[in-house]
Design a protein around this motif. Structure first.
Motif, PDB file in Angstrom:
ATOM      1  N   ILE A 242       0.865  -1.185   0.000  1.00 19.60           N
ATOM      2  CA  ILE A 242       0.000   0.000   0.000  1.00 19.60           C
ATOM      3  C   ILE A 242       0.897   1.229   0.000  1.00 19.60           C
ATOM      4  CG2 ILE A 242      -1.773   1.301   1.224  1.00 19.60           C
ATOM      5  CD1 ILE A 242      -2.791  -1.339   0.176  1.00 19.60           C
ATOM      6  N   PRO A 243       0.838   2.067  -1.028  1.00 19.70           N
ATOM      7  CA  PRO A 243       1.767   3.196  -1.095  1.00 19.70           C
ATOM      8  C   PRO A 243       1.351   4.369  -0.219  1.00 19.70           C
ATOM      9  CG  PRO A 243       0.312   3.251  -2.977  1.00 19.70           C
ATOM     10  CD  PRO A 243      -0.028   1.985  -2.212  1.00 19.70           C
ATOM     11  N   LYS A 244       2.333   5.134   0.189  1.00 20.79           N
ATOM     12  CA  LYS A 244       2.073   6.450   0.754  1.00 20.79           C
ATOM     13  C   LYS A 244       1.829   7.396  -0.415  1.00 20.79           C
ATOM     14  CE  LYS A 244       5.249   5.802   4.671  1.00 20.79           C
ATOM     15  NZ  LYS A 244       4.287   5.930   5.770  1.00 20.79           N
ATOM     16  N   LEU A 245       0.805   8.245  -0.324  1.00 17.22           N
ATOM     17  CA  LEU A 245       0.572   9.261  -1.350  1.00 17.22           C
ATOM     18  C   LEU A 245       1.357  10.495  -0.919  1.00 17.22           C
ATOM     19  CD1 LEU A 245      -3.215   8.821  -2.169  1.00 17.22           C
ATOM     20  CD2 LEU A 245      -1.230   7.506  -2.933  1.00 17.22           C
ATOM     21  N   ALA A 246       2.594  10.559  -1.382  1.00 14.45           N
ATOM     22  CA  ALA A 246       3.552  11.559  -0.902  1.00 14.45           C
ATOM     23  C   ALA A 246       3.491  12.822  -1.744  1.00 14.45           C
ATOM     24  CB  ALA A 246       4.966  10.983  -0.922  1.00 14.45           C
ATOM     25  N   LEU A 247       3.412  13.960  -1.089  1.00 15.18           N
ATOM     26  CA  LEU A 247       3.371  15.258  -1.764  1.00 15.18           C
ATOM     27  C   LEU A 247       4.742  15.921  -1.676  1.00 15.18           C
ATOM     28  CD1 LEU A 247      -0.106  16.339  -0.418  1.00 15.18           C
ATOM     29  CD2 LEU A 247       0.469  16.059  -2.839  1.00 15.18           C
ATOM     30  N   PHE A 248       5.291  16.279  -2.841  1.00 15.97           N
ATOM     31  CA  PHE A 248       6.597  16.923  -2.946  1.00 15.97           C
ATOM     32  C   PHE A 248       6.430  18.312  -3.565  1.00 15.97           C
ATOM     33  CE2 PHE A 248       7.393  12.392  -3.061  1.00 15.97           C
ATOM     34  CZ  PHE A 248       8.545  12.215  -2.301  1.00 15.97           C
ATOM     35  N   ALA A 249       7.341  19.203  -3.242  1.00 19.98           N
ATOM     36  CA  ALA A 249       7.327  20.532  -3.860  1.00 19.98           C
ATOM     37  C   ALA A 249       7.695  20.404  -5.330  1.00 19.98           C
ATOM     38  CB  ALA A 249       8.303  21.459  -3.146  1.00 19.98           C
ATOM     39  N   GLY A 250       6.787  20.834  -6.206  1.00 18.89           N
ATOM     40  CA  GLY A 250       7.047  20.790  -7.635  1.00 18.89           C
ATOM     41  C   GLY A 250       7.798  22.005  -8.135  1.00 18.89           C
ATOM     42  N   LYS A 251       7.963  23.001  -7.268  1.00 21.21           N
ATOM     43  CA  LYS A 251       8.689  24.229  -7.565  1.00 21.21           C
ATOM     44  C   LYS A 251       9.188  24.793  -6.254  1.00 21.21           C
ATOM     45  CE  LYS A 251       6.040  27.955  -8.140  1.00 21.21           C
ATOM     46  NZ  LYS A 251       5.998  28.573  -6.786  1.00 21.21           N
ATOM     47  N   ASP A 252      10.045  25.805  -6.322  1.00 26.78           N
ATOM     48  CA  ASP A 252      10.434  26.501  -5.098  1.00 26.78           C
ATOM     49  C   ASP A 252       9.216  27.232  -4.545  1.00 26.78           C
ATOM     50  OD1 ASP A 252      13.073  25.650  -5.295  1.00 26.78           O
ATOM     51  OD2 ASP A 252      13.703  27.424  -6.418  1.00 26.78           O
ATOM     52  N   ILE A 253       8.937  27.033  -3.264  1.00 27.14           N
ATOM     53  CA  ILE A 253       7.745  27.599  -2.635  1.00 27.14           C
ATOM     54  C   ILE A 253       8.160  28.649  -1.615  1.00 27.14           C
ATOM     55  CG2 ILE A 253       5.733  27.083  -1.196  1.00 27.14           C
ATOM     56  CD1 ILE A 253       5.738  24.269  -2.442  1.00 27.14           C
ATOM     57  N   GLU A 254       7.517  29.806  -1.672  1.00 26.24           N
ATOM     58  CA  GLU A 254       7.867  30.919  -0.805  1.00 26.24           C
ATOM     59  C   GLU A 254       7.110  30.872   0.521  1.00 26.24           C
ATOM     60  OE1 GLU A 254      10.278  33.079  -1.498  1.00 26.24           O
ATOM     61  OE2 GLU A 254      10.622  31.947  -3.351  1.00 26.24           O
ATOM     62  N   VAL A 255       7.602  31.618   1.487  1.00 29.31           N
ATOM     63  CA  VAL A 255       6.929  31.742   2.775  1.00 29.31           C
ATOM     64  C   VAL A 255       5.548  32.369   2.565  1.00 29.31           C
ATOM     65  CG1 VAL A 255       6.989  32.832   5.053  1.00 29.31           C
ATOM     66  CG2 VAL A 255       9.101  31.976   4.015  1.00 29.31           C
ATOM     67  N   GLY A 256       4.521  31.795   3.144  1.00 29.19           N
ATOM     68  CA  GLY A 256       3.171  32.325   3.019  1.00 29.19           C
ATOM     69  C   GLY A 256       2.424  31.864   1.789  1.00 29.19           C
ATOM     70  N   GLU A 257       3.062  31.096   0.923  1.00 25.22           N
ATOM     71  CA  GLU A 257       2.399  30.632  -0.304  1.00 25.22           C
ATOM     72  C   GLU A 257       1.487  29.452   0.007  1.00 25.22           C
ATOM     73  OE1 GLU A 257       3.632  29.018  -4.787  1.00 25.22           O
ATOM     74  OE2 GLU A 257       5.138  29.926  -3.468  1.00 25.22           O
ATOM     75  N   GLU A 258       0.265  29.502  -0.512  1.00 22.31           N
ATOM     76  CA  GLU A 258      -0.653  28.389  -0.304  1.00 22.31           C
ATOM     77  C   GLU A 258      -0.194  27.172  -1.086  1.00 22.31           C
ATOM     78  OE1 GLU A 258      -4.793  29.059  -1.151  1.00 22.31           O
ATOM     79  OE2 GLU A 258      -5.348  27.003  -0.612  1.00 22.31           O
ATOM     80  N   LEU A 259      -0.292  26.005  -0.445  1.00 16.44           N
ATOM     81  CA  LEU A 259       0.065  24.744  -1.086  1.00 16.44           C
ATOM     82  C   LEU A 259      -1.148  24.183  -1.818  1.00 16.44           C
ATOM     83  CD1 LEU A 259       2.116  23.078   1.795  1.00 16.44           C
ATOM     84  CD2 LEU A 259       2.905  24.640   0.001  1.00 16.44           C
ATOM     85  N   SER A 260      -0.895  23.518  -2.934  1.00 14.48           N
ATOM     86  CA  SER A 260      -1.992  22.952  -3.717  1.00 14.48           C
ATOM     87  C   SER A 260      -1.472  21.803  -4.563  1.00 14.48           C
ATOM     88  CB  SER A 260      -2.630  24.012  -4.623  1.00 14.48           C
ATOM     89  OG  SER A 260      -1.675  24.529  -5.536  1.00 14.48           O
ATOM     90  N   PHE A 261      -2.367  20.875  -4.875  1.00 16.36           N
ATOM     91  CA  PHE A 261      -2.064  19.851  -5.864  1.00 16.36           C
ATOM     92  C   PHE A 261      -3.317  19.621  -6.695  1.00 16.36           C
ATOM     93  CE2 PHE A 261      -3.782  17.368  -2.360  1.00 16.36           C
ATOM     94  CZ  PHE A 261      -4.437  16.297  -2.942  1.00 16.36           C
ATOM     95  N   ASP A 262      -3.151  18.949  -7.808  1.00 13.95           N
ATOM     96  CA  ASP A 262      -4.268  18.714  -8.710  1.00 13.95           C
ATOM     97  C   ASP A 262      -4.978  17.437  -8.301  1.00 13.95           C
ATOM     98  OD1 ASP A 262      -6.047  18.560 -10.790  1.00 13.95           O
ATOM     99  OD2 ASP A 262      -4.575  17.879 -12.251  1.00 13.95           O
ATOM    100  N   TYR A 263      -6.233  17.559  -7.869  1.00 14.52           N
ATOM    101  CA  TYR A 263      -6.981  16.402  -7.396  1.00 14.52           C
ATOM    102  C   TYR A 263      -7.184  15.351  -8.489  1.00 14.52           C
ATOM    103  CZ  TYR A 263      -8.407  19.063  -3.194  1.00 14.52           C
ATOM    104  OH  TYR A 263      -8.425  19.768  -2.026  1.00 14.52           O
ATOM    105  N   SER A 264      -7.197  15.767  -9.747  1.00 12.53           N
ATOM    106  CA  SER A 264      -7.443  14.824 -10.830  1.00 12.53           C
ATOM    107  C   SER A 264      -6.178  14.135 -11.299  1.00 12.53           C
ATOM    108  CB  SER A 264      -8.085  15.537 -12.027  1.00 12.53           C
ATOM    109  OG  SER A 264      -7.138  16.354 -12.683  1.00 12.53           O
ATOM    110  N   GLY A 265      -5.025  14.689 -10.943  1.00 14.45           N
ATOM    111  CA  GLY A 265      -3.766  14.120 -11.381  1.00 14.45           C
ATOM    112  C   GLY A 265      -3.336  14.547 -12.781  1.00 14.45           C
ATOM    113  N   GLU A 266      -4.135  15.383 -13.438  1.00 15.91           N
ATOM    114  CA  GLU A 266      -3.798  15.784 -14.806  1.00 15.91           C
ATOM    115  C   GLU A 266      -2.706  16.846 -14.848  1.00 15.91           C
ATOM    116  OE1 GLU A 266      -7.278  16.989 -16.853  1.00 15.91           O
ATOM    117  OE2 GLU A 266      -8.305  15.075 -16.645  1.00 15.91           O
TER     118      GLU A 266
END
Length: 271
Positions: A242-266
């Motif tokens: 069973i895998p962990k669904l691991a979230l990684f930074a896809g870009k450099d993220i600044e202080v105060g920036e909201e985190l987000s990922f695409d729920y559809s995976g597209e």
């Protein structure tokens, strides 16, 4: 490869925090992560949902196996960190650099086609092994906050370099029938948190993993959707199939920036 079974999500987009808000919870993780994750609200009087916090996946109704079960043999590397000849690494190659960030290929793109297998509980290498990343939980400074139009969200309280592990999307591991039942029982007012990972393996076989953090979950459940996300989700295996669904930074993220990922995976899983 990641899709939501049903439900809806907010319009695309993210925003940066512009001011500090009233602390409504000193640590939404109840001390179960490496660092506290406080919650802020200067928008309304909405309280955080009453959930049971789990730092990683647990078996729910119909789970094909217990994610806590040790299913893989461990390496015999009696060193502080494993080398490229470690049996946990040699099959697919090292996924991380010496700082724990995702490795990139020529052109700076992440290699997303190879499975990530971390050293596990049975391995003899040290806890500081560079092949132990997602299993360690949250180390970056995060904040849960009330957004004006998207409910709760998560923002960074420190700069996060591209490729750094941020958190899991953790919750109950469900069987297909239970996942369908819970989705069908949702009302139009309910948020759907159930995510399904579909992995295409040999001989055209598709393996599905259903994760529901609605009532039992971690900080990842508060992260919002975006069509231009700054996180990408990858399956990482440690002890269990069973895998962990691991979230990684896809870009450099600044202080105060909201985190987000695409729920559809597209979007976001091709960085």
């Amino acid at each position: 490869f990641l899709v939501s079974i049903g439900g809806s999500f907010d319009p695309c987009g993210s925003r940066q925090a512009t001011n500090m808000a009233v602390v409504v919870d000193g640590d939404v993780c109840f001390g179960l992560e490496n660092v506290p994750v406080p919650a802020f609200n200067d928008v309304d009087d909405t309280k955080l949902p009453d959930i049971r916090y789990t730092p990683t996946n647990i078996a729910g109704p119909g789970a094909p196996t217990d994610p806590a079960e040790i299913m893989y043999d461990g390496c015999d590397c009696q060193t502080s960190t494993c080398s490229a000849v470690c049996p946990c690494i040699v099959r697919f190659g090292p996924p991380y650099d010496k700082t724990g960030c995702l490795l990139t290929e020529d052109g700076g793109k992440f290699c997303l086609s190879k499975p990530i297998i971390e050293c596990n509980t049975s391995c003899r290498c040290g806890e500081q092994c560079s092949n132990r990343v997602a299993q360690k939980g949250v180390f970056v400074q995060l904040q849960v906050f009330r957004t004006r139009h998207k409910g709760w969200g998560v923002r960074s309280a420190e700069k996060i370099p591209r490729g750094r592990f941020v958190c899991e999307y953790a919750g109950e591991v469900l069987g297909l029938d239970e996942a369908r039942k819970r989705t069908q029982n949702l009302t139009p007012e309910d948020m759907n948190y159930i995510l399904t990972l579909r992995e295409h393996i040999a001989n055209g076989k598709i393996v599905e993993t259903h994760i529901d953090p609605t009532h039992i979950g971690n900080v990842g459940r508060y992260i919002n959707h975006s069509c231009s996300p700054n996180l990408l989700m990858l399956p990482v295996r440690v002890d269990s199939e069973i895998p962990k669904l691991a979230l990684f930074a896809g870009k450099d993220i600044e202080v105060g920036e909201e985190l987000s990922f695409d729920y559809s995976g597209e979007h976001g899983n091709v960085m």
